[in-house]
Design a protein around this motif. Structure first.
Motif, short mmCIF file in Angstrom:
data_model
loop_
_atom_site.label_atom_id
_atom_site.label_comp_id
_atom_site.label_asym_id
_atom_site.label_seq_id
_atom_site.Cartn_x
_atom_site.Cartn_y
_atom_site.Cartn_z
N ASP A 186 100.75 26.63 118.75
CA ASP A 186 101.04 28.07 119.38
C ASP A 186 102.63 28.82 118.72
N PHE A 187 103.44 27.90 118.74
CA PHE A 187 104.84 28.54 118.10
C PHE A 187 104.54 29.27 116.86
N LYS A 188 103.88 28.43 115.95
CA LYS A 188 103.62 28.94 114.61
C LYS A 188 102.75 30.38 114.93
N LEU A 189 101.86 30.51 115.74
CA LEU A 189 100.96 31.55 115.85
C LEU A 189 101.91 32.70 116.47
N GLU A 190 102.71 32.21 117.35
CA GLU A 190 103.51 33.43 117.94
C GLU A 190 104.44 33.94 117.24
N LEU A 191 105.24 32.76 116.06
CA LEU A 191 106.09 33.25 115.11
C LEU A 191 105.29 34.26 113.90
N GLU A 192 104.16 34.00 113.87
CA GLU A 192 103.44 34.79 112.91
C GLU A 192 103.26 36.14 113.33
N ARG A 193 102.82 36.26 114.55
CA ARG A 193 102.68 37.51 115.54
C ARG A 193 104.00 38.35 115.40
#
Length: 282
Positions: free
Chosen positions: A91-98
């Motif tokens: 989730d953190f990686k996804l949020e970071l990518e966003r």
């Protein structure tokens, strides 16, 4: 549970006389019975020991199974924790990518805005410079047209005055000729009337900035004088205007017609003009 060693309660022994055959027979039976009982007791002890060993082994096995079961639960908890951490990391990686994508988009918008502002500043500066040039051109055009209009007016006035100069010359020559003659009162009044017309005409010339050039006794200036003859005169300075055959005229510093004069020669040299205060300051 405490198990007796003999396996059964001791029975009261019968007293048999050892000396009799019956007593011996009974003794043998008793010994055999005792031996059998002892064997049963040993078997019972061994069985009890086996049961106790089995129970201990079972108890030990149960403890091992409990430990194995407890270890499996810890592994499950650790696995659940790892799974949660992995999900949180995803989730953190996804949020970071966003967030990075949003930041990139914002940076692109900012760069576009900066480029647009720079382009707008360039256009504004160019427009300001063009406006300044147009303003300067307009001022130059206005001054030039005003000067040209004034020059046209001056040229028109100049043409008119130049065309009237021979008329003024004829009037003056006629007046000079008339005054050289004997005149009665009526003719004298006529001559005075013509002279008044000449004076009015010269007043119009003066109003337009025209002034006559009558340089008798002045130093000869080839710019505004036209020499038509030379006169030998030792009393006057050399290069002095002696006679004026025809007056000259100038308008706003411009010579409309040079004066026709005679110039003296043979006299002393004219002294240099004295310097004025303005000349000394310069």
């Amino acid at each position: 549970m405490k198990i007796p060693v003999g396996g059964a309660e001791e029975r009261p022994k019968k007293h048999v006389d050892a000396d009799t055959p019956d007593s011996r027979k009974g003794q043998v039976s008793a010994d055999a019975h005792n031996a059998s009982a002892q064997m049963e007791a040993e078997d019972t002890v061994r069985a009890d020991e086996a049961v106790a060993a089995g129970a201990g082994e079972a108890q030990a096995h149960g403890q091992v199974d409990g430990a194995s079961q407890a270890l499996t639960e810890e592994e499950m908890v650790e696995a659940a924790i790892r799974a949660g951490e992995q999900a949180a990391e995803d989730d953190f990686k996804l949020e970071l990518e966003r967030t990075r994508a949003d930041l990139l988009a914002v940076r692109e918008e900012l760069n576009a805005a900066i480029d647009a502002r720079t382009e707008a500043d360039v256009r504004a500066q160019d427009a300001e410079e063009r406006c300044g040039r147009l303003q300067a051109d307009w001022e130059n055009y206005r001054r030039r047209t005003a000067r040209e209009r004034l020059q046209e007016q001056e040229r028109a006035t100049e043409k008119l005055i130049v065309a009237l100069l021979p008329v003024v010359d004829d009037i003056e020559r006629a007046l000079d000729h008339a005054r050289a003659q004997e005149m009665d009162e009526s003719f004298s009044q006529f001559v005075d009337g013509v002279d008044a017309v000449r004076t009015k005409l010269l007043g119009v010339f003066e109003h337009e900035g025209v002034e006559p050039v009558d340089p008798v006794g002045e130093a000869f200036d080839p710019v505004i004088h036209q020499a038509v003859g030379r006169v030998e005169d030792y009393d006057q300075f050399d290069e002095t205007v002696n006679d004026v055959y025809q007056k000259g005229y100038r308008m706003a510093g411009k010579v409309l017609r040079s004066a026709m004069v005679t110039v003296t020669h043979g006299g002393p040299a004219r002294p240099a003009p004295e310097e004025t205060d303005s000349d000394e300051k310069e």
